[in-house]
Write a protein that holds these residues in place. Structure first.
Motif, PDB file in Angstrom:
ATOM      1  N   GLN A 210       6.575 -13.936  -4.271  1.00  0.00           N
ATOM      2  CA  GLN A 210       6.391 -14.357  -2.884  1.00  0.00           C
ATOM      3  C   GLN A 210       7.652 -13.451  -2.252  1.00  0.00           C
ATOM      4  O   GLN A 210       7.769 -13.092  -1.180  1.00  0.00           O
ATOM      5  CB  GLN A 210       6.768 -15.738  -2.674  1.00  0.00           C
ATOM      6  CG  GLN A 210       5.465 -16.477  -2.918  1.00  0.00           C
ATOM      7  CD  GLN A 210       5.835 -17.961  -2.473  1.00  0.00           C
ATOM      8  OE1 GLN A 210       6.930 -18.512  -2.306  1.00  0.00           O
ATOM      9  NE2 GLN A 210       4.726 -18.921  -2.230  1.00  0.00           N
ATOM     10  N   ARG A 211       8.874 -13.192  -3.261  1.00  0.00           N
ATOM     11  CA  ARG A 211       9.950 -12.401  -2.722  1.00  0.00           C
ATOM     12  C   ARG A 211       9.603 -11.166  -2.157  1.00  0.00           C
ATOM     13  O   ARG A 211      10.190 -10.646  -1.112  1.00  0.00           O
ATOM     14  CB  ARG A 211      11.120 -12.580  -3.842  1.00  0.00           C
ATOM     15  CG  ARG A 211      12.417 -11.677  -3.174  1.00  0.00           C
ATOM     16  CD  ARG A 211      13.213 -11.970  -4.500  1.00  0.00           C
ATOM     17  NE  ARG A 211      14.426 -11.259  -4.076  1.00  0.00           N
ATOM     18  CZ  ARG A 211      15.296 -11.729  -3.211  1.00  0.00           C
ATOM     19  NH1 ARG A 211      15.374 -12.797  -2.696  1.00  0.00           N
ATOM     20  NH2 ARG A 211      16.376 -11.086  -2.998  1.00  0.00           N
ATOM     21  N   TYR A 212       8.762 -10.350  -3.020  1.00  0.00           N
ATOM     22  CA  TYR A 212       8.259  -9.034  -2.504  1.00  0.00           C
ATOM     23  C   TYR A 212       7.057  -8.881  -1.998  1.00  0.00           C
ATOM     24  O   TYR A 212       6.578  -7.774  -1.722  1.00  0.00           O
ATOM     25  CB  TYR A 212       8.376  -8.477  -4.021  1.00  0.00           C
ATOM     26  CG  TYR A 212       9.739  -8.269  -4.855  1.00  0.00           C
ATOM     27  CD1 TYR A 212      11.028  -7.782  -3.991  1.00  0.00           C
ATOM     28  CD2 TYR A 212       9.952  -8.904  -5.929  1.00  0.00           C
ATOM     29  CE1 TYR A 212      12.233  -7.865  -4.707  1.00  0.00           C
ATOM     30  CE2 TYR A 212      11.230  -9.056  -6.592  1.00  0.00           C
ATOM     31  CZ  TYR A 212      12.038  -8.444  -5.843  1.00  0.00           C
ATOM     32  OH  TYR A 212      13.289  -8.416  -6.327  1.00  0.00           O
ATOM     33  N   GLY A 213       6.463 -10.009  -1.796  1.00  0.00           N
ATOM     34  CA  GLY A 213       5.066 -10.004  -0.784  1.00  0.00           C
ATOM     35  C   GLY A 213       3.957  -9.290  -1.464  1.00  0.00           C
ATOM     36  O   GLY A 213       3.028  -8.712  -0.736  1.00  0.00           O
ATOM     37  N   TRP A 214       4.068  -9.451  -2.665  1.00  0.00           N
ATOM     38  CA  TRP A 214       2.895  -8.934  -3.515  1.00  0.00           C
ATOM     39  C   TRP A 214       1.781  -9.913  -3.592  1.00  0.00           C
ATOM     40  O   TRP A 214       1.859 -11.231  -3.409  1.00  0.00           O
ATOM     41  CB  TRP A 214       3.326  -8.808  -4.756  1.00  0.00           C
ATOM     42  CG  TRP A 214       4.173  -7.720  -5.121  1.00  0.00           C
ATOM     43  CD1 TRP A 214       4.405  -6.578  -4.227  1.00  0.00           C
ATOM     44  CD2 TRP A 214       5.374  -7.628  -6.388  1.00  0.00           C
ATOM     45  NE1 TRP A 214       5.556  -5.756  -5.101  1.00  0.00           N
ATOM     46  CE2 TRP A 214       5.705  -6.376  -6.049  1.00  0.00           C
ATOM     47  CE3 TRP A 214       5.475  -8.476  -7.167  1.00  0.00           C
ATOM     48  CZ2 TRP A 214       7.043  -6.058  -7.131  1.00  0.00           C
ATOM     49  CZ3 TRP A 214       6.464  -8.232  -8.199  1.00  0.00           C
ATOM     50  CH2 TRP A 214       7.212  -6.925  -8.053  1.00  0.00           C
ATOM     51  N   GLY A 215       0.448  -9.482  -3.427  1.00  0.00           N
ATOM     52  CA  GLY A 215      -0.589 -10.395  -3.656  1.00  0.00           C
ATOM     53  C   GLY A 215      -0.405 -10.769  -5.225  1.00  0.00           C
ATOM     54  O   GLY A 215       0.219 -10.401  -6.061  1.00  0.00           O
ATOM     55  N   LYS A 216      -1.310 -11.983  -5.560  1.00  0.00           N
ATOM     56  CA  LYS A 216      -1.350 -12.594  -6.893  1.00  0.00           C
ATOM     57  C   LYS A 216      -1.592 -11.645  -7.979  1.00  0.00           C
ATOM     58  O   LYS A 216      -0.913 -11.631  -8.842  1.00  0.00           O
ATOM     59  CB  LYS A 216      -2.320 -13.878  -6.640  1.00  0.00           C
ATOM     60  CG  LYS A 216      -2.372 -14.605  -7.941  1.00  0.00           C
ATOM     61  CD  LYS A 216      -3.033 -15.816  -7.827  1.00  0.00           C
ATOM     62  CE  LYS A 216      -3.182 -16.807  -8.995  1.00  0.00           C
ATOM     63  NZ  LYS A 216      -3.863 -17.927  -8.821  1.00  0.00           N
ATOM     64  N   THR A 217      -2.773 -10.976  -7.677  1.00  0.00           N
ATOM     65  CA  THR A 217      -3.151 -10.266  -8.778  1.00  0.00           C
ATOM     66  C   THR A 217      -2.326  -8.722  -8.944  1.00  0.00           C
ATOM     67  O   THR A 217      -1.744  -8.747 -10.200  1.00  0.00           O
ATOM     68  CB  THR A 217      -4.489  -9.529  -8.462  1.00  0.00           C
ATOM     69  OG1 THR A 217      -5.513 -10.530  -8.582  1.00  0.00           O
ATOM     70  CG2 THR A 217      -4.968  -8.461  -9.695  1.00  0.00           C
ATOM     71  N   LYS A 218      -1.840  -8.279  -7.864  1.00  0.00           N
ATOM     72  CA  LYS A 218      -0.622  -6.951  -7.938  1.00  0.00           C
ATOM     73  C   LYS A 218       0.359  -7.484  -8.486  1.00  0.00           C
ATOM     74  O   LYS A 218       1.069  -6.827  -9.281  1.00  0.00           O
ATOM     75  CB  LYS A 218      -0.634  -6.479  -6.660  1.00  0.00           C
ATOM     76  CG  LYS A 218      -0.055  -5.023  -6.553  1.00  0.00           C
ATOM     77  CD  LYS A 218      -0.644  -4.095  -7.380  1.00  0.00           C
ATOM     78  CE  LYS A 218       0.130  -2.784  -7.247  1.00  0.00           C
ATOM     79  NZ  LYS A 218      -0.744  -1.698  -8.294  1.00  0.00           N
ATOM     80  N   GLY A 219       0.792  -8.822  -7.992  1.00  0.00           N
ATOM     81  CA  GLY A 219       2.123  -9.329  -8.385  1.00  0.00           C
ATOM     82  C   GLY A 219       2.402  -9.451  -9.899  1.00  0.00           C
ATOM     83  O   GLY A 219       3.227  -9.067 -10.542  1.00  0.00           O
TER      84      GLY A 219
END
Length: 100
Positions: free
Chosen positions: A24-33
């Motif tokens: 959430q801090r970096y605004g990534w999607g779940k898969t990419k995160g």
């Protein structure tokens, strides 16, 4: 949905973030995160494993290092006499051309 944590006023060296907080801090999607968190060349390793936890102060230091590297790369690519160049000018341009 995981609520966003308010980190203001907390001591970064004693604040631990789980994978969902980091994503959430970096605004990534779940898969990419989760892919990014497993890539140790991209993100620093967690300080605590099982479950994975990242210290906020280490993430802040990593962010500052990445920003400094990006600014140095921009300064190396842009000649001093060309101050009107922005980061978007250095990105690849669209291959499609509009018909007139």
């Amino acid at each position: 949905m995981h609520p966003v944590r308010d980190l203001a006023g907390l001591d970064p060296s004693h604040t631990f973030l789980d994978a969902t907080d980091v994503i959430q801090r970096y605004g990534w999607g779940k898969t990419k995160g989760y892919q990014n968190l497993k890539d140790r060349t991209l993100v620093p390793p967690p300080v605590v494993t099982h479950p994975d936890r990242w210290r906020l102060d280490q993430l802040l230091a990593w962010e500052e290092k990445r920003i400094a590297l990006a600014e140095a790369a921009l300064a190396a690519l842009v000649a001093p006499e060309r101050q009107d160049v922005t980061v978007t000018d250095l990105l690849p341009q669209s291959k499609r051309r509009r018909r007139s």
